[in-house]
Design an enzyme around this catalytic site. Structure first.
Site, PDB file in Angstrom:
ATOM      1  N   ASP A 168       0.860  -1.098  -0.129  1.00 60.55           N
ATOM      2  CA  ASP A 168      -0.095   0.002   0.105  1.00 60.55           C
ATOM      3  C   ASP A 168       1.058   1.255  -0.089  1.00 60.55           C
ATOM      4  O   ASP A 168       2.067   1.251   0.780  1.00 60.55           O
ATOM      5  CB  ASP A 168      -0.892  -0.043   0.894  1.00 60.55           C
ATOM      6  CG  ASP A 168      -2.123   0.919   1.161  1.00 60.55           C
ATOM      7  OD1 ASP A 168      -1.680   2.302   1.070  1.00 60.55           O
ATOM      8  OD2 ASP A 168      -3.064   0.324   1.128  1.00 60.55           O
ATOM      9  N   GLN A 211     -13.308   5.835  10.119  1.00 59.16           N
ATOM     10  CA  GLN A 211     -14.682   5.181  10.042  1.00 59.16           C
ATOM     11  C   GLN A 211     -14.626   3.660   9.857  1.00 59.16           C
ATOM     12  O   GLN A 211     -15.739   3.032  10.210  1.00 59.16           O
ATOM     13  CB  GLN A 211     -15.686   6.230   9.053  1.00 59.16           C
ATOM     14  CG  GLN A 211     -16.905   5.472   8.956  1.00 59.16           C
ATOM     15  CD  GLN A 211     -17.116   5.047   7.676  1.00 59.16           C
ATOM     16  OE1 GLN A 211     -15.991   4.867   6.721  1.00 59.16           O
ATOM     17  NE2 GLN A 211     -18.198   4.608   7.177  1.00 59.16           N
ATOM     18  N   LYS A 219       0.353   3.520   5.970  1.00 56.66           N
ATOM     19  CA  LYS A 219      -0.577   2.511   6.345  1.00 56.66           C
ATOM     20  C   LYS A 219       0.052   1.243   6.742  1.00 56.66           C
ATOM     21  O   LYS A 219      -0.282   0.678   7.715  1.00 56.66           O
ATOM     22  CB  LYS A 219      -1.789   2.405   5.358  1.00 56.66           C
ATOM     23  CG  LYS A 219      -2.723   3.398   5.326  1.00 56.66           C
ATOM     24  CD  LYS A 219      -3.854   3.221   4.437  1.00 56.66           C
ATOM     25  CE  LYS A 219      -4.823   4.449   4.297  1.00 56.66           C
ATOM     26  NZ  LYS A 219      -6.084   3.865   3.394  1.00 56.66           N
ATOM     27  N   ASP A 263      -8.812  -0.656  -4.791  1.00 58.13           N
ATOM     28  CA  ASP A 263     -10.222   0.094  -4.823  1.00 58.13           C
ATOM     29  C   ASP A 263     -10.248   0.512  -6.466  1.00 58.13           C
ATOM     30  O   ASP A 263     -11.057   1.335  -6.876  1.00 58.13           O
ATOM     31  CB  ASP A 263     -10.164   1.189  -4.083  1.00 58.13           C
ATOM     32  CG  ASP A 263      -9.031   2.234  -4.344  1.00 58.13           C
ATOM     33  OD1 ASP A 263      -8.198   2.131  -5.069  1.00 58.13           O
ATOM     34  OD2 ASP A 263      -8.916   3.375  -3.717  1.00 58.13           O
ATOM     35  N   CYS A 285     -11.805 -13.080 -16.354  1.00 58.11           N
ATOM     36  CA  CYS A 285     -13.067 -13.662 -17.030  1.00 58.11           C
ATOM     37  C   CYS A 285     -14.430 -12.920 -16.612  1.00 58.11           C
ATOM     38  O   CYS A 285     -15.415 -13.035 -17.327  1.00 58.11           O
ATOM     39  CB  CYS A 285     -13.022 -15.043 -16.615  1.00 58.11           C
ATOM     40  SG  CYS A 285     -11.774 -16.321 -17.470  1.00 58.11           S
ATOM     41  N   CYS A 306     -15.599   5.755  -2.925  1.00 56.51           N
ATOM     42  CA  CYS A 306     -16.254   5.830  -1.491  1.00 56.51           C
ATOM     43  C   CYS A 306     -16.374   7.211  -0.944  1.00 56.51           C
ATOM     44  O   CYS A 306     -17.305   7.378  -0.192  1.00 56.51           O
ATOM     45  CB  CYS A 306     -15.786   4.746  -0.413  1.00 56.51           C
ATOM     46  SG  CYS A 306     -14.239   5.045   0.154  1.00 56.51           S
ATOM     47  N   CYS A 362      -6.384 -15.793 -19.492  1.00 58.13           N
ATOM     48  CA  CYS A 362      -6.188 -17.208 -18.997  1.00 58.13           C
ATOM     49  C   CYS A 362      -6.909 -17.909 -20.085  1.00 58.13           C
ATOM     50  O   CYS A 362      -7.033 -19.270 -19.929  1.00 58.13           O
ATOM     51  CB  CYS A 362      -6.894 -17.491 -17.796  1.00 58.13           C
ATOM     52  SG  CYS A 362      -8.804 -17.274 -17.731  1.00 58.13           S
TER      53      CYS A 362
END
Length: 254
Positions: free
Chosen positions: A61, A71, A85, A129, A175, A189, A249
């Protein structure tokens, strides 16, 4: 590996489970899980993997802790604001379980990411995300033949699936979503909102699926997508087919 008296006590509730037992716990202690993202999904996943005794946890990250994260990103507190983080997560895991070796990797997954990152890894949990990152992670997992647990959330909803697309009878993440995605395709978000507890559900679910794959308890989940509706609440599962035209794949199909 022989479990110490302290480990027998710490993991007693796993060991008495017939489908995990001492051999399963030993497997966890010798396993390496790589997590992509230390956010809403990554935080509870990290906690439960560490508490469960996964021997090595690596987390990728590049972000720092901010006030709006608190939150739902439950590894962190006000004192962590401004801290990377992965560094805050490393400190939290050190408090949780001394058995765990934690690798904090402060970088972003992109097309320049080395495949070496996915070597000597038993399973990957992707809690990123955006689709661009998820598809890169998918392709790196395919190349390394490492199972991928992919989890996503939005508002009051969540989804999770396990992908082993190098196998002839199993789809990969591409896929499922196809090629036509970039970072702007994902809802943010910050503007759409997300229920904090939904992150807890999906992150814990991701940890359980990783533990399932590592120890072999229950039914194998490859090719199954679990969809959770927090408004109802209800969960349903669907089977995902392998796409013969998949650019990742599809070539593995006879």
């Amino acid at each position: 590996m022989i479990l110490t008296d302290q480990q027998l006590d710490r993991y007693a509730r796993h060991i008495v489970l017939r489908d995990i037992g001492g051999p399963g716990q030993t497997k966890l202690l010798s396993s390496h899980v790589l997590l992509i993202g230390a956010g809403g999904i990554g935080c509870p996943a990290i906690q439960y993997l560490a508490a469960s005794g996964v021997g090595t946890i690596s987390v990728v990250d590049d972000d720092t802790v901010s006030l709006p994260n608190l939150q739902r990103q439950i590894l962190y507190s006000d004192n962590d604001i401004g801290t990377a983080k992965v560094e805050a997560a490393a400190a939290a895991v050190a408090r949780l379980n001394p058995d765990v070796t934690f690798h904090a990797i402060k970088q972003r997954i992109d097309h320049m990411t080395s495949a070496d990152l996915f070597q000597d890894v038993d399973i990957v949990i992707d809690g990123s995300d955006n689709f661009a990152t998820r598809l890169i992670v998918n392709d790196l997992c395919l190349a390394a033949k490492v199972p991928l647990v992919s989890a996503a959330i939005g508002q009051f909803h969540g989804q999770i699936g396990t992908f082993t697309g190098w196998q002839d009878d199993a789809p990969c993440y591409r896929c499922f979503v196809g090629d036509a995605h970039d970072p702007d395709d994902c809802d943010d978000c910050a503007t759409q909102g997300v229920l904090g507890a939904m992150c807890g559900l999906m992150g814990s679910f991701a940890a359980m699926e990783a533990i399932r794959a590592l120890t072999g308890f229950g039914e194998a989940q490859k090719g199954k997508l679990n969809l959770f509706d927090g408004m109802a609440p209800a969960m349903r599962s669907i089977r995902l087919p392998k796409d013969p035209a998949c650019t990742s794949c599809g070539a593995s199909i006879p």
